[in-house]
Enzyme design. Structure first.
Site: not given
Length: 497
Positions: A264-265, A268, A294
């Site tokens: 997830h990160e 980003h 996001e």
């Protein structure tokens, strides 16, 4: 002599450097700083934030911006840059320096208390600090509301989602609230009738988990010459364009938590590392708000890394890293585990189907709090009632309830709806990427993310802040945000597939 636009570029470049220093201090506070450093760090952050605010609200700023807006020689990117400069200036000029300093100090103090309160499941210990943060945030919201001509909540939302409005989000979320309950029941019924899932039981040493997640970060294209991975209580991505800082947390009995958090990160981080280098240090070179940010993390974590194609590539790496084998490691079982839907308490570990409910709850609570309809002393009960209403479960303690997220405690109000807007955007972007490049899924199955990443860089990352959120989505996909793509995605994955 420099013209107004040139002067503005120089000023904003200096402010960006200051913002970068602030970001690094925040990262250090979350990942490295000893508990005893909180008072001095709070002072440092407050001073730097106040300095940044004073630079942004310098009396010359409105004249320079107006002069640049009348400059007929600016190209499209420079015009977009001036537009973003004005937006940032309006937000800053609406708030008095004393309030900026007070809110910074209160947020730093509250976040530090929250860390221990979360561990102890002790909401009462952080309540006074949270009330102070909320009261100051309300003042900020009302100050910005007057300048922007929007509601207090929308003024906060606009910081994270430019031009975002709660009324429009409420329409989208109401649609999801009516769609998801029956859909969730259908998915749970379907999964209950299928084969039993074999859990991945064992010990997964942190050192091995770090080795594994860094392999996947490399596969995704993360540049370790311009970033790093560390640990913190709440996973996040911060730092600067050229020094992106990721964090995660490890559980030696469940490696998937850290893995999915890192994926997830990294989504980003890839966005940050892919922003247009020509415009680094300028507002137009920054990300286009948090729903787009996001969308990049959720596209990687949910759309891609829970797909059968990715897991075909990933599972052999998992088995090799941990030196483990058995029937539970068969690809079909892993796919079921990584697409398992269940009603659970923790947002950051929630599946795609229940995740919107977590966000809708927070969205409704923070609106009520900002409008004065919810007192912070009532937050635990309101949270638990909301979880029972939306998912039919009640957290066993506040650790799994209103203490689980860092955002409100560090002053980030108006942020939460961007998560589900991001999930919807991710589905739409991924659908178009696969249509434009049919080889994407086959390449992912071989551990090759280049086709996907090149599409994202060209259609999203490289655009920076040159387009509005609506125009960026339309440019990339051919239409504005449409919930049908998210619905179609979860229907295909959880009912049809």
């Amino acid at each position: 002599m420099k013209n107004p636009y040139e002067e503005l570029e120089e000023l904003f470049k200096r402010m960006d450097a200051l913002s970068g220093a602030l970001s690094m201090l925040y990262w250090d506070m979350s990942a490295m700083m000893p508990p005893g450093g909180v008072d001095s760090r709070s002072e440092q952050l407050a001073v730097l934030k106040t300095l940044h605010h004073s630079m942004m609200t310098d009396p010359v700023m409105p004249d320079l911006i107006e002069g640049a807006e009348y400059d007929q020689n600016l190209d499209v990117w420079e015009q977009a840059n001036v537009k973003e400069m004005r937006r940032r200036w309006v937000h800053a000029a609406a708030v008095e320096p004393d309030l900026v300093e007070a809110l910074s100090k209160a947020s730093s103090k509250c976040e530090t208390i929250w860390r221990q309160a979360r561990q102890d499941a002790d909401f009462k210990s952080v309540l006074p600090s949270l009330e102070e943060v909320l009261n100051l945030t309300r003042k900020e919201a009302h100050s910005k509301s007057e300048k922007l001509g929007v509601s207090a909540y929308d003024a906060l939302l606009d910081q994270y989602e430019p031009d975002g409005r709660a009324a429009e989000i409420n329409v989208v979320f109401s649609d999801l609230k009516s769609f998801l309950p029956n859909f969730l029941d259908d998915v749970l019924t379907k999964q209950a009738a299928g084969p039993d899932n074999l859990p991945l039981v064992g010990q997964f040493p942190t050192s091995k988990q770090k080795e594994l997640v860094q392999k996947f970060m490399t596969v995704l294209g993360f540049d370790f010459e311009h970033g790093r991975l560390d640990e913190s209580l709440h996973p996040f991505c911060g730092g600067t364009y050229d020094d992106v800082r990721l964090t995660t947390r490890y559980d030696e009995t469940d490696f998937s938590s850290a893995l999915m958090g890192v994926l997830h990160e990294t989504g980003h981080a890839m966005y940050d590392q892919g922003l247009p280098k020509r415009w680094r240090g300028q507002p137009v070179g920054a990300d286009r708000g948090m729903s787009i940010h996001e969308s990049q993390s959720l596209l990687i974590e949910m759309q891609v890394c829970r797909s059968a194609e990715f897991l075909q590539f990933a599972v052999p790496l998992m088995k090799d890293t941990f030196g483990i084998n058995g029937p539970e490691w068969e690809i079909e079982n892993i796919i079921r585990l990584y697409t398992k839907v269940e009603k659970d308490f923790i947002r950051v570990e929630a599946d795609e189907v229940t995740y919107p409910a977590h966000v809708i709850l927070r969205f409704e609570l923070e609106q009520a709090a900002i409008e004065g309809d919810l007192q912070m002393s009532d937050l635990p009960d309101a949270w638990n009632e909301g979880m029972e209403k939306l998912l039919g479960i009640t957290p066993p303690s506040d650790r799994e309830g209103c203490l689980q997220d860092i955002h409100w405690y560090d002053g980030a109000w108006g942020y939460f709806p961007t998560y589900t807007l991001g999930a919807m955007t991710a589905a739409q972007l991924f659908a178009r990427a696969k249509a434009d490049k049919p080889e994407i899924l086959e390449s992912i199955a071989k551990g090759n993310f280049e086709p996907l990443m090149s599409w994202l860089i060209m259609n999203v990352h490289s655009k920076g802040c040159s387009l509005s959120t609506k125009d960026l989505i339309t440019s990339a996909t051919g239409e504005p945000l449409n919930a049908k793509y998210f619905k179609s995605h979860i229907q295909n994955r959880y009912l049809i597939g």
